[in-house]
Motif scaffolding. Structure first.
Motif, PDB file in Angstrom:
ATOM      1  N   ALA A  20      61.316 -10.338  40.434  1.00  0.00           N
ATOM      2  CA  ALA A  20      62.306  -9.038  40.768  1.00  0.00           C
ATOM      3  C   ALA A  20      61.914  -9.278  42.083  1.00  0.00           C
ATOM      4  O   ALA A  20      61.232  -9.852  43.319  1.00  0.00           O
ATOM      5  CB  ALA A  20      61.247  -8.070  40.145  1.00  0.00           C
ATOM      6  N   MET A  21      63.725  -8.696  42.979  1.00  0.00           N
ATOM      7  CA  MET A  21      63.718  -8.518  44.266  1.00  0.00           C
ATOM      8  C   MET A  21      64.404  -7.645  44.651  1.00  0.00           C
ATOM      9  O   MET A  21      65.172  -7.234  44.874  1.00  0.00           O
ATOM     10  CB  MET A  21      65.201  -9.806  44.276  1.00  0.00           C
ATOM     11  N   GLN A  22      63.127  -7.051  45.508  1.00  0.00           N
ATOM     12  CA  GLN A  22      63.544  -5.455  46.019  1.00  0.00           C
ATOM     13  C   GLN A  22      64.821  -5.990  47.452  1.00  0.00           C
ATOM     14  O   GLN A  22      64.169  -6.145  48.294  1.00  0.00           O
ATOM     15  CB  GLN A  22      62.322  -4.711  46.547  1.00  0.00           C
ATOM     16  N   GLY A  24      67.504  -8.047  47.447  1.00  0.00           N
ATOM     17  CA  GLY A  24      67.756  -8.743  46.721  1.00  0.00           C
ATOM     18  C   GLY A  24      68.999  -8.437  45.688  1.00  0.00           C
ATOM     19  O   GLY A  24      69.877 -10.012  45.599  1.00  0.00           O
ATOM     20  N   PRO A  43      63.490  -4.793  40.265  1.00  0.00           N
ATOM     21  CA  PRO A  43      62.775  -4.811  40.797  1.00  0.00           C
ATOM     22  C   PRO A  43      62.874  -2.787  41.355  1.00  0.00           C
ATOM     23  O   PRO A  43      63.765  -2.156  39.950  1.00  0.00           O
ATOM     24  CB  PRO A  43      63.200  -4.489  42.034  1.00  0.00           C
ATOM     25  N   ASN A  70      59.479  -4.833  36.783  1.00  0.00           N
ATOM     26  CA  ASN A  70      58.847  -5.253  37.429  1.00  0.00           C
ATOM     27  C   ASN A  70      57.934  -3.783  38.390  1.00  0.00           C
ATOM     28  O   ASN A  70      58.567  -2.548  38.611  1.00  0.00           O
ATOM     29  CB  ASN A  70      58.866  -6.045  38.400  1.00  0.00           C
ATOM     30  N   SER A 140      52.026 -17.592  42.102  1.00  0.00           N
ATOM     31  CA  SER A 140      52.926 -17.970  42.987  1.00  0.00           C
ATOM     32  C   SER A 140      51.877 -18.173  44.281  1.00  0.00           C
ATOM     33  O   SER A 140      51.314 -17.238  45.076  1.00  0.00           O
ATOM     34  CB  SER A 140      53.358 -16.642  43.378  1.00  0.00           C
ATOM     35  N   GLY A 146      58.212 -13.528  49.772  1.00  0.00           N
ATOM     36  CA  GLY A 146      57.723 -11.872  49.084  1.00  0.00           C
ATOM     37  C   GLY A 146      56.102 -11.482  49.423  1.00  0.00           C
ATOM     38  O   GLY A 146      55.835 -12.598  50.417  1.00  0.00           O
ATOM     39  N   ALA A 171      55.690 -20.329  40.607  1.00  0.00           N
ATOM     40  CA  ALA A 171      56.772 -19.767  41.281  1.00  0.00           C
ATOM     41  C   ALA A 171      56.621 -20.280  42.806  1.00  0.00           C
ATOM     42  O   ALA A 171      54.671 -20.744  43.172  1.00  0.00           O
ATOM     43  CB  ALA A 171      57.025 -18.659  41.178  1.00  0.00           C
ATOM     44  N   GLY A 172      57.384 -19.707  44.056  1.00  0.00           N
ATOM     45  CA  GLY A 172      57.323 -20.573  45.573  1.00  0.00           C
ATOM     46  C   GLY A 172      57.676 -21.424  45.422  1.00  0.00           C
ATOM     47  O   GLY A 172      56.749 -22.694  44.942  1.00  0.00           O
ATOM     48  N   GLN A 192      59.208 -19.408  37.856  1.00  0.00           N
ATOM     49  CA  GLN A 192      59.445 -17.612  38.147  1.00  0.00           C
ATOM     50  C   GLN A 192      60.693 -18.019  39.606  1.00  0.00           C
ATOM     51  O   GLN A 192      59.753 -18.562  40.693  1.00  0.00           O
ATOM     52  CB  GLN A 192      58.951 -16.807  39.013  1.00  0.00           C
ATOM     53  N   MET A 198      68.947 -15.265  45.215  1.00  0.00           N
ATOM     54  CA  MET A 198      69.534 -14.583  46.079  1.00  0.00           C
ATOM     55  C   MET A 198      71.014 -15.399  46.698  1.00  0.00           C
ATOM     56  O   MET A 198      71.822 -14.632  47.316  1.00  0.00           O
ATOM     57  CB  MET A 198      68.745 -14.052  47.893  1.00  0.00           C
ATOM     58  N   SER A 278      64.879  -8.877  55.561  1.00  0.00           N
ATOM     59  CA  SER A 278      64.910  -9.365  54.051  1.00  0.00           C
ATOM     60  C   SER A 278      63.194 -10.405  53.410  1.00  0.00           C
ATOM     61  O   SER A 278      63.292 -11.340  54.532  1.00  0.00           O
ATOM     62  CB  SER A 278      66.415 -10.036  53.698  1.00  0.00           C
ATOM     63  N   GLY A 281      61.929 -17.270  51.164  1.00  0.00           N
ATOM     64  CA  GLY A 281      61.089 -18.402  51.023  1.00  0.00           C
ATOM     65  C   GLY A 281      61.686 -18.942  51.587  1.00  0.00           C
ATOM     66  O   GLY A 281      62.649 -19.473  52.187  1.00  0.00           O
ATOM     67  N   VAL A 283      62.197 -22.469  50.560  1.00  0.00           N
ATOM     68  CA  VAL A 283      63.363 -23.015  50.173  1.00  0.00           C
ATOM     69  C   VAL A 283      64.548 -22.635  50.386  1.00  0.00           C
ATOM     70  O   VAL A 283      65.376 -23.139  49.939  1.00  0.00           O
ATOM     71  CB  VAL A 283      63.036 -22.640  48.552  1.00  0.00           C
TER      72      VAL A 283
END
Ligand SMILES: Cc1cc2nc3c(=O)[nH]c(=O)nc-3n(C[C@H](O)[C@H](O)[C@H](O)COP(=O)(O)O)c2cc1C
Length: 331
Positions: A20-22, A24, A43, A70, A140, A146, A171-172, A192, A198, A278, A281, A283
């Motif tokens: 979930a991406m608030q 994003g 999100p 989420n 994560s 996030g 994740a991450g 995840q 994004m 925003s 990560g 990545v």
């Protein structure tokens, strides 16, 4: 290939969750990920119940595939209201982020037949959520976009895998087929991703955000409390750099509050070219193009299948490229 227990548990084709991406990605992104065989997740952080209901209806208009909602446990009232709406509207999967939503909420969701997947930053948190009855955890790491803890994905995932019996996703810092494959080597049964999703046609980024993501290096994110009060990994902007500079020189609470207000008030730029604040990560440094969600998922899986075949010879050192045995992004 890559059909794991998480696919059966959540009713999805591929073991790929969109975190979930608030800010994003909303309805379009969630529907696109689910439609492409992964799990899109809406999100709710900072949003109203009315918005959640409209978003759920919007995703359902676009896809018949399962998707998740989420819950960010930022307060008992909000958490319970969000859970009640998910139950009322027959949402099949709820993910929880950042904190423990509480055993009572998990129990209520489970009794309604909802699968619960919790994002966790430590082994202790994973054990607690398993004890509360969640179906799976997403371990994560600190490189994620996030809210983050302090342990990186590489050491976190295997330690969580060893500590719990429920399925673990990673994740991450996952952004391509190599990260996807690495997650399986660490013992995860799926992944995840947030930041990589994004940079898709269906995400909510404005023009500034997309250009910024494509230009970012691996060092262009920063962990700050300026956004929500908790530690969030974000794109480094002048506003956040000013806040963190003030933290480093021991500024007083009033100054920090003022600088945090500047960050929060510039969070959502109105215009396409506006700088926004925003989460993102590490990545981000390896993202070089904006693609459709379907292309992203299908290319990633096809590439992972090819790489998996080559892995035995790479591991034995039998592949000799210019830099020695290597799996490169273009392979
Ligand atoms: C812009 C953005 C907003 C996020 N918002 C949320 C959120 O509202 N709830 C949540 O549980 N996680 C949130 N996350 C975390 C993602 O769901 C996901 O776990 C994370 O991005 C994975 O790491 P990655 O960015 O390295 O792929 C957010 C991440 C980003 C980049």
């Amino acid at each position: 290939m890559f059909h794991t227990v998480i696919c059966d548990l959540l009713g999805i084709r591929y073991p790929i969750l969109q975190g979930a991406m608030q800010g994003g990605g909303g309805v379009e992104l969630v529907a696109a990920v689910s439609d492409a065989g992964g799990l899109g997740v809406l999100p709710t952080f900072g949003g109203t119940d009315q918005k959640l209901r409209a978003d759920i209806a919007g995703v359902r208009e676009r896809t018949g595939k399962p998707f998740g909602v989420n819950i960010m446990p930022m307060g008992r009232g909000i958490t319970e209201r969000c859970a009640a709406t998910c139950i009322e509207l027959g949402i099949p999967i709820v993910t929880t982020g950042r904190a423990d939503p509480g055993e009572a909420v998990v129990r209520r969701l489970k009794m309604a037949g909802i699968k619960v997947v919790s994002v966790i930053p430590t082994v202790e948190h994973a054990r607690r959520m398993e004890g509360e009855g969640v179906d799976a955890v997403v371990a994560s790491g600190a490189e994620a976009g996030g809210h983050v803890g302090t342990v990186s994905t590489l050491p976190l995932v295997p330690q969580v895998v060893d500590a719990v019996k429920i399925p673990v996703l990673a994740a991450g810092g996952i952004g391509d087929a190599r990260g996807f494959l690495a997650a399986f080597a660490l013992g995860a049964v799926g992944i995840q991703m947030g930041t990589r999703f994004m940079a898709t046609v269906e995400s909510d980024l404005n023009d500034w955000g997309r250009d910024r993501l494509l230009a970012m290096r691996e060092t262009d994110t920063i962990v700050t409390r300026a956004m929500t009060g908790a530690t969030v990994r974000c794109i480094r902007t002048p506003e956040i750099a000013a806040y963190e500079g003030a933290v480093a020189r021991g500024a007083d609470a009033a100054e920090l509050k003022d600088l945090a207000t500047r960050v929060r008030s510039s969070r959502y730029g109105e215009n396409k070219s506006d700088r926004r604040q925003s989460a993102a990560g590490q990545v981000a440094g390896m993202i070089s193009e904006v693609v459709s969600v379907r292309d992203l998922i299908e290319r990633m899986l096809a590439q992972a299948a090819r790489l998996a075949e080559r892995l035995p010879s790479v591991a034995k050192g039998q592949e000799r490229g210019p830099g020695g045995p290597a799996l490169r992004q273009r392979d």
